[in-house]
Motif scaffolding. Structure first.
Motif, PDB file in Angstrom:
ATOM      1  N   LEU A 139       0.854  -1.200   0.000  1.00 11.10           N
ATOM      2  CA  LEU A 139       0.000   0.000   0.000  1.00 11.10           C
ATOM      3  C   LEU A 139       0.881   1.237   0.000  1.00 11.10           C
ATOM      4  N   GLY A 140       0.656   2.115  -0.957  1.00 14.17           N
ATOM      5  CA  GLY A 140       1.332   3.402  -0.980  1.00 14.17           C
ATOM      6  C   GLY A 140       0.424   4.469  -0.396  1.00 14.17           C
ATOM      7  N   VAL A 141       0.873   5.111   0.674  1.00 13.69           N
ATOM      8  CA  VAL A 141       0.089   6.145   1.346  1.00 13.69           C
ATOM      9  C   VAL A 141       0.689   7.503   1.003  1.00 13.69           C
ATOM     10  N   VAL A 142      -0.061   8.312   0.277  1.00 10.89           N
ATOM     11  CA  VAL A 142       0.411   9.634  -0.134  1.00 10.89           C
ATOM     12  C   VAL A 142      -0.153  10.664   0.834  1.00 10.89           C
ATOM     13  N   GLY A 143       0.693  11.146   1.733  1.00 15.74           N
ATOM     14  CA  GLY A 143       0.269  12.062   2.781  1.00 15.74           C
ATOM     15  C   GLY A 143       0.157  11.326   4.102  1.00 15.74           C
ATOM     16  N   LEU A 144       1.000  11.710   5.059  1.00 12.04           N
ATOM     17  CA  LEU A 144       1.072  10.988   6.330  1.00 12.04           C
ATOM     18  C   LEU A 144       0.666  11.881   7.504  1.00 12.04           C
ATOM     19  N   VAL A 163       4.207   1.714   2.341  1.00 13.71           N
ATOM     20  CA  VAL A 163       5.205   2.703   1.946  1.00 13.71           C
ATOM     21  C   VAL A 163       4.517   4.066   1.945  1.00 13.71           C
ATOM     22  N   GLY A 164       5.105   5.042   2.626  1.00 12.09           N
ATOM     23  CA  GLY A 164       4.478   6.352   2.728  1.00 12.09           C
ATOM     24  C   GLY A 164       5.327   7.459   2.146  1.00 12.09           C
ATOM     25  N   TYR A 165       4.644   8.480   1.646  1.00 13.71           N
ATOM     26  CA  TYR A 165       5.322   9.663   1.098  1.00 13.71           C
ATOM     27  C   TYR A 165       4.667  10.913   1.641  1.00 13.71           C
ATOM     28  N   ASP A 166       5.483  11.807   2.195  1.00 17.18           N
ATOM     29  CA  ASP A 166       4.988  13.091   2.673  1.00 17.18           C
ATOM     30  C   ASP A 166       6.169  14.045   2.782  1.00 17.18           C
ATOM     31  N   PRO A 167       6.303  14.999   1.838  1.00 18.25           N
ATOM     32  CA  PRO A 167       7.435  15.927   1.886  1.00 18.25           C
ATOM     33  C   PRO A 167       7.378  16.892   3.056  1.00 18.25           C
ATOM     34  N   PHE A 168       6.215  16.985   3.713  1.00 13.63           N
ATOM     35  CA  PHE A 168       6.053  17.902   4.841  1.00 13.63           C
ATOM     36  C   PHE A 168       5.851  17.144   6.151  1.00 13.63           C
ATOM     37  N   LEU A 169       6.386  15.955   6.227  1.00 10.94           N
ATOM     38  CA  LEU A 169       6.198  15.106   7.407  1.00 10.94           C
ATOM     39  C   LEU A 169       6.774  15.777   8.648  1.00 10.94           C
ATOM     40  N   SER A 170       5.907  16.026   9.628  1.00 12.59           N
ATOM     41  CA  SER A 170       6.343  16.661  10.869  1.00 12.59           C
ATOM     42  C   SER A 170       6.941  15.628  11.811  1.00 12.59           C
ATOM     43  N   VAL A 171       7.649  16.117  12.803  1.00 10.41           N
ATOM     44  CA  VAL A 171       8.243  15.218  13.790  1.00 10.41           C
ATOM     45  C   VAL A 171       7.146  14.440  14.502  1.00 10.41           C
ATOM     46  N   GLN A 172       6.068  15.137  14.900  1.00  9.88           N
ATOM     47  CA  GLN A 172       4.979  14.467  15.605  1.00  9.88           C
ATOM     48  C   GLN A 172       4.323  13.417  14.729  1.00  9.88           C
ATOM     49  N   ALA A 173       4.109  13.743  13.449  1.00 10.21           N
ATOM     50  CA  ALA A 173       3.501  12.771  12.543  1.00 10.21           C
ATOM     51  C   ALA A 173       4.397  11.555  12.366  1.00 10.21           C
ATOM     52  N   ALA A 174       5.692  11.790  12.283  1.00 11.75           N
ATOM     53  CA  ALA A 174       6.632  10.671  12.156  1.00 11.75           C
ATOM     54  C   ALA A 174       6.585   9.774  13.393  1.00 11.75           C
ATOM     55  N   ALA A 194       3.749   0.324  -5.323  1.00 13.84           N
ATOM     56  CA  ALA A 194       2.443   0.098  -4.715  1.00 13.84           C
ATOM     57  C   ALA A 194       1.481  -0.705  -5.588  1.00 13.84           C
ATOM     58  N   ASP A 195       0.839  -1.698  -4.956  1.00 18.53           N
ATOM     59  CA  ASP A 195      -0.286  -2.394  -5.576  1.00 18.53           C
ATOM     60  C   ASP A 195      -1.577  -1.613  -5.344  1.00 18.53           C
ATOM     61  N   TYR A 196      -1.609  -0.882  -4.239  1.00 15.86           N
ATOM     62  CA  TYR A 196      -2.736  -0.027  -3.876  1.00 15.86           C
ATOM     63  C   TYR A 196      -2.163   1.342  -3.529  1.00 15.86           C
ATOM     64  N   ILE A 197      -2.881   2.395  -3.907  1.00 13.65           N
ATOM     65  CA  ILE A 197      -2.466   3.756  -3.564  1.00 13.65           C
ATOM     66  C   ILE A 197      -3.651   4.464  -2.923  1.00 13.65           C
ATOM     67  N   THR A 198      -3.413   5.079  -1.776  1.00 12.45           N
ATOM     68  CA  THR A 198      -4.455   5.857  -1.102  1.00 12.45           C
ATOM     69  C   THR A 198      -3.967   7.285  -0.906  1.00 12.45           C
ATOM     70  N   LEU A 199      -4.815   8.250  -1.200  1.00 13.25           N
ATOM     71  CA  LEU A 199      -4.450   9.662  -1.201  1.00 13.25           C
ATOM     72  C   LEU A 199      -4.936  10.354   0.068  1.00 13.25           C
TER      73      LEU A 199
END
Length: 387
Positions: A139-144, A163-174, A194-199
């Motif tokens: 699963l690819g998660v775009v925005g964490l 697998v996650g992607y977020d260019p603005f990932l905050s410390v708390q979110a991490a 990703a076999d599945y992608i969720t936005l």
């Protein structure tokens, strides 16, 4: 008494948090604050004494943010308040994307009237609705953010590789992510794996139509896409074309539109992501608390246009100054107190892009002359005194 205008039906669990010093209702002519869910506000005229707008939800596309900023109106949202509700529906969306549950149910209903033959017909026809399990798939998660992190963690527990992607990932979110969630530096890495992608990103000029013919071409064949964030993140014509070609196996979205309805392998849900009583209660409660703290204390939490800025109250008076984020603006502001013999007991100043906010507590009363002098300083947007 503070006047609160509700543009939509707001949960009583939230509005009950306002005390006796508040008048909460609909069609209030000159409110100090507005609570809103989905009502469109872009064509609304705002009264001069409007201080704040609280969106009982995360998205603020229905609010004219730039105009509010120019008029010194603080706009709040409620990030995370509906996160669990959306997470649960996203998990359902992953299963709907895989197992052809919706067309299977529709077909089963069509068998009505066949009496004892229904069981035989079901066994004979069920092979048309076969679909894969999600366990072991990527699963690819775009925005964490609040929702994306919950989805990533839940999918991990369901046996998916995440697998996650977020260019603005905050410390708390991490810190909210479980150890098994792998983060990557580019969207292309999501597309390749990703076999599945969720936005789970907001709609901005940069993210609008982010799923399009070009990005779909980088994805795995038979990828399954789930969108419970914003409808315009996905280019409708391109996703329909990709479904027709078999490049995309299925598309599940919470944002139905006329072009998507009736398209094979599309599951269009009528924007149910946050439609739970628990979510509505949580959003309304958070929005009410944000408004109360700002109106009574000048504290800002979860604003989308001005910086978060909070400070414990001191004896005396508090002055709240919304201003542009320009160099050396604080010196002429604080000088006004020294000229009047007032000592600054405490001060907090924060900035957010082009805008800034200052809270100043002084050991005496702040007169209209000081307010007028501060308001006259170049770059000051709005001044308010709390006693």
């Amino acid at each position: 008494m503070f006047q609160i205008n509700c543009l939509n039906k707001i949960s009583k669990v939230g509005t009950s948090r306002f005390g006796d010093n508040y008048n909460v209702g609909t069609d209030i002519a000159n409110p100090d604050a507005i609570m809103v869910r989905s009502a469109a506000m872009h064509d609304m005229e705002f009264n001069d004494n409007l201080l704040a707008i609280a969106r009982a939800g995360a998205g603020t596309n229905n609010i004219p943010i730039d105009r509010c900023s120019e008029q010194g109106i603080v706009v709040f949202n409620t990030p995370g308040a509906n996160a669990n509700a959306v997470k649960e529906l996203v998990l359902a969306g992953l299963l709907l994307a895989s197992r052809k549950i919706v067309p299977g149910i529709q077909w089963a209903n069509s068998l009505k009237g066949n009496g004892a033959e229904v069981s035989k017909m079901v066994e004979k026809g069920k092979s048309n609705f076969v679909g894969p399990e999600i366990k072991g798939k990527t699963l690819g998660v775009v925005g964490l953010g609040a929702i994306g992190a919950l989805v990533a963690n839940a999918a991990l527990r369901l046996g998916m590789d995440v697998v996650g992607y977020d260019p603005f990932l905050s410390v708390q979110a991490a810190l909210n992510l479980e150890r098994g969630v792998k983060t990557v530096a580019t969207l292309d890495e999501i597309y390749a794996a990703a076999d599945y992608i969720t936005l789970h990103v907001p709609s901005t000029p940069d993210t609008k139509n982010m799923v399009n013919a070009e990005s779909i071409a980088k994805m795995k064949d038979c990828v399954r896409i789930v969108n419970f964030a914003r409808g315009d993140l996905v280019n409708t014509a391109d996703i329909i074309a990709a479904l027709g070609e078999g490049k995309v196996a299925s598309y599940v979205t919470d944002f139905a539109n006329d072009d998507l309805l009736g398209v094979e392998n599309v599951v269009a849900i009528p924007h149910l992501g946050a439609s739970t009583p628990e979510s509505e209660d949580n959003c309304a409660s958070m929005a009410a608390d944000e408004l109360k703290d700002y109106l009574e204390n000048g504290n800002i939490t979860n604003s989308v246009n001005f910086p978060n800025c909070s400070m414990a109250r001191e004896e005396g008076s508090r002055i709240c100054i919304l201003h542009k984020n320009i160099p050396n603006i604080l010196s002429p502001l604080t000088a006004q107190f020294a000229d009047k013999g007032l000592n600054i007991e405490n001060m907090q100043s924060k900035s957010k892009k082009d805008l800034a906010y200052a809270l100043i507590d002084v050991n005496g009363d702040i007169g209209d002359d000081i307010v007028s002098a501060i308001q006259a300083v170049e770059g000051v947007i709005f001044v308010r005194v709390i006693k």
